[in-house]
Design a protein around this motif. Structure first.
Motif, PDB file in Angstrom:
ATOM      1  N   GLN A   1       1.557   6.714  -6.412  1.00  0.00           N
ATOM      2  CA  GLN A   1       0.505   7.687  -6.692  1.00  0.00           C
ATOM      3  C   GLN A   1       0.991   9.115  -6.482  1.00  0.00           C
ATOM      4  O   GLN A   1       0.712  10.012  -7.281  1.00  0.00           O
ATOM      5  CB  GLN A   1      -0.718   7.401  -5.815  1.00  0.00           C
ATOM      6  CG  GLN A   1      -1.455   6.115  -6.174  1.00  0.00           C
ATOM      7  CD  GLN A   1      -2.594   5.817  -5.229  1.00  0.00           C
ATOM      8  OE1 GLN A   1      -2.747   6.513  -4.215  1.00  0.00           O
ATOM      9  NE2 GLN A   1      -3.389   4.804  -5.548  1.00  0.00           N
ATOM     10  N   LEU A   2       1.712   9.330  -5.316  1.00  0.00           N
ATOM     11  CA  LEU A   2       2.247  10.675  -5.043  1.00  0.00           C
ATOM     12  C   LEU A   2       3.217  11.107  -6.138  1.00  0.00           C
ATOM     13  O   LEU A   2       3.224  12.261  -6.562  1.00  0.00           O
ATOM     14  CB  LEU A   2       2.925  10.695  -3.681  1.00  0.00           C
ATOM     15  CG  LEU A   2       1.989  10.562  -2.457  1.00  0.00           C
ATOM     16  CD1 LEU A   2       2.816  10.470  -1.184  1.00  0.00           C
ATOM     17  CD2 LEU A   2       1.037  11.742  -2.389  1.00  0.00           C
TER      18      LEU A   2
ATOM     19  N   ARG B   1       0.927   4.072  -2.692  1.00  0.00           N
ATOM     20  CA  ARG B   1       0.707   5.488  -2.381  1.00  0.00           C
ATOM     21  C   ARG B   1       1.873   6.331  -2.865  1.00  0.00           C
ATOM     22  O   ARG B   1       1.664   7.436  -3.386  1.00  0.00           O
ATOM     23  CB  ARG B   1       0.515   5.656  -0.856  1.00  0.00           C
ATOM     24  CG  ARG B   1       0.264   7.087  -0.427  1.00  0.00           C
ATOM     25  CD  ARG B   1      -0.967   7.653  -1.131  1.00  0.00           C
ATOM     26  NE  ARG B   1      -1.199   9.041  -0.771  1.00  0.00           N
ATOM     27  CZ  ARG B   1      -2.004   9.851  -1.426  1.00  0.00           C
ATOM     28  NH1 ARG B   1      -2.648   9.395  -2.522  1.00  0.00           N
ATOM     29  NH2 ARG B   1      -2.179  11.095  -1.024  1.00  0.00           N
ATOM     30  N   GLN B   2       3.112   5.783  -2.666  1.00  0.00           N
ATOM     31  CA  GLN B   2       4.288   6.521  -3.136  1.00  0.00           C
ATOM     32  C   GLN B   2       4.238   6.688  -4.651  1.00  0.00           C
ATOM     33  O   GLN B   2       4.541   7.767  -5.175  1.00  0.00           O
ATOM     34  CB  GLN B   2       5.556   5.757  -2.716  1.00  0.00           C
ATOM     35  CG  GLN B   2       6.847   6.477  -3.095  1.00  0.00           C
ATOM     36  CD  GLN B   2       8.064   5.703  -2.639  1.00  0.00           C
ATOM     37  OE1 GLN B   2       7.930   4.624  -2.100  1.00  0.00           O
ATOM     38  NE2 GLN B   2       9.222   6.280  -2.840  1.00  0.00           N
TER      39      GLN B   2
ATOM     40  N   ALA C   1       0.836  -1.206   0.000  1.00  0.00           N
ATOM     41  CA  ALA C   1       0.000   0.000   0.000  1.00  0.00           C
ATOM     42  C   ALA C   1       0.867   1.250   0.000  1.00  0.00           C
ATOM     43  O   ALA C   1       0.571   2.238  -0.696  1.00  0.00           O
ATOM     44  CB  ALA C   1      -0.926  -0.014   1.221  1.00  0.00           C
ATOM     45  N   ALA C   2       1.971   1.218   0.824  1.00  0.00           N
ATOM     46  CA  ALA C   2       2.867   2.377   0.861  1.00  0.00           C
ATOM     47  C   ALA C   2       3.517   2.591  -0.497  1.00  0.00           C
ATOM     48  O   ALA C   2       3.648   3.734  -0.969  1.00  0.00           O
ATOM     49  CB  ALA C   2       3.923   2.167   1.952  1.00  0.00           C
TER      50      ALA C   2
ATOM     51  N   GLU D   1       1.102  11.935  -9.069  1.00  0.00           N
ATOM     52  CA  GLU D   1       0.212  13.086  -8.919  1.00  0.00           C
ATOM     53  C   GLU D   1       0.948  14.381  -8.603  1.00  0.00           C
ATOM     54  O   GLU D   1       0.496  15.455  -8.999  1.00  0.00           O
ATOM     55  CB  GLU D   1      -0.793  12.795  -7.803  1.00  0.00           C
ATOM     56  CG  GLU D   1      -1.758  11.658  -8.140  1.00  0.00           C
ATOM     57  CD  GLU D   1      -2.663  11.319  -6.985  1.00  0.00           C
ATOM     58  OE1 GLU D   1      -2.490  11.948  -5.918  1.00  0.00           O
ATOM     59  OE2 GLU D   1      -3.534  10.415  -7.118  1.00  0.00           O
TER      60      GLU D   1
END
Length: 400
Positions: free
Chosen positions: A260-261, A257-258, A253-254, A264
């Motif tokens: 994704q960051l 998310r990383q 998940a991290a 984005e």
């Protein structure tokens, strides 16, 4: 059948009456078959041909003078040939038990004779030799009475209370006893060693058994301990697997998310920064080009202005020489040199002003640091250089 007589297998039938037998014998000998015998006129008798035995116990004196009690057994019988049967029948037919008595007496005599020629040691150690000599000496005598000897056995030899034979055998007895004791000791030692080996083997077997039992017990204890720990260990492993799965899920998940960051925020920011940097570089390049163009324009304008002012500068310099007391040497050439010097000074002043206005690094000209001027000014500068050279060659110009 009446009158037909048959002897037994171990008998000889002697028929007397009628004609004589072989060799003038008073009877005929029949063995192995039957014979018709006329009653009243003939008479039949039977002589045994079976084995007989005679025992001899005699006290004999050896060559050493030692009396020995000898006991011997003789096995004899009537010979199977007709002559032996005739000789025996004529001697023993009426009393056949006398054969054993006579045989014993004959052998007793020969036994005394032969033992008298031998020593005790020879008699004791060579009994077979003694028996053979007795048989040889008695064979001819026994044949005369129709007997043959099958065997002679010396059963015992004893010296009574003399003790010679015991003394003779004492060393051998001692040796035998010593060997027996040694053998007994060796047997005892071997028995003790065997017992010790057996005891050691038993102890080793007991030790190995104890070790194996201990190993089995330890293995059972370990198995029981593992069985007791199996439940908690399984639970702990299950919890650990759950934690590992949760940790892996959190890490994924991290990472997501990383990513994704990055997708984005970071990537757009990097793209924006790159765009700004490219725009800044382009703007800086544009301003540099504009500055270079402006500087180039300003230098051209400045040079033009200074060129326009150069006659005035020369004029002012010449006006400064108006009231001066000037001694001109070399005539017209001296005046030209003065004019050229004034023009050179004006150019020097012009160059200093230009450098002060535009900076010392803006395209200085190699050599003497002067601007290259077109036309008359360049000729004047060359004249100035020439004047300097003339001054060096023709002498100085004196100005008071």
């Amino acid at each position: 059948m009446f009158g037909y007589r048959v002897p037994a297998p171990d008998e000889a039938m002697l028929i007397s009456g009628g004609r004589r037998g072989l060799g003038g014998a008073p009877f005929r000998v029949v063995t192995g078959h039957g014979k018709f015998v006329l009653p009243i006129f003939r008479k039949t008798r039977f002589l045994t041909l079976s084995m007989c035995e005679a025992e001899v116990t005699e006290t004999c004196v050896t060559r050493q003078g030692i009396a020995l009690h000898v006991r011997a057994v003789i096995a004899f019988k009537v010979g199977n040939d007709t002559e032996s049967i005739v000789n025996a029948g004529q001697r023993f037919l009426s009393d056949q038990d006398q054969m054993s008595v006579l045989t014993g007496r004959i052998f007793a005599g020969h036994l005394r004779s032969i033992i008298g020629s031998m020593t005790v040691e020879e008699i004791v150690t060579e009994r077979q030799k003694l028996a053979a000599e007795v048989l040889d000496t008695s064979k001819a005598e026994m044949a005369k009475i129709g007997l043959i000897v099958d065997s002679l056995q010396i059963q015992s030899i004893d010296d009574g209370d003399v003790g010679y034979i015991d003394a003779m055998s004492a060393p051998h007895k001692a040796a035998i006893q010593r060997q027996a004791q040694i053998a007994q000791a060796q047997a005892t030692q071997a028995s003790v060693e065997a017992e010790q080996v057996a005891a050691r083997n038993q102890a080793e077997y007991a030790r190995q058994t104890a070790v194996v039992k201990a190993e089995y017990s330890a293995e059972v204890d370990r198995a029981q301990a593992r069985a007791a720990q199996a439940g908690p260990l399984a639970q702990a492993h299950a919890q650990q697997e759950v934690l590992d799965a949760q940790t892996e899920l959190a890490q994924r998940a991290a990472q997501l998310r990383q990513q994704q960051l990055v997708a984005e925020i970071v990537k757009p920011a990097e793209a924006e920064a790159e765009r700004i940097r490219v725009l800044a570089v382009a703007e800086a390049e544009r301003m540099k080009i504009q500055a270079a163009a402006a500087a180039s324009y300003d230098r051209v304008a400045l040079d033009r202005m200074l060129i326009d002012q150069l006659p005035q500068i020369v004029k002012e310099a010449a006006g400064g020489l108006a009231g001066a007391n000037v001694n001109v040497l070399n005539g017209a050439d001296g005046l030209g040199e003065i004019a050229a010097g004034l023009v050179g000074q004006g150019l020097t002043i012009l160059d200093s002003v230009r450098q002060n206005l535009s900076g010392s690094d803006n395209h200085p000209e190699k050599g003497n640091g002067r601007l290259g001027l077109p036309g008359r000014l360049a000729s004047a500068e060359k004249g100035t250089e020439k004047t300097e050279k003339t001054e060096k060659n023709d002498g100085p110009v004196v100005i008071d």
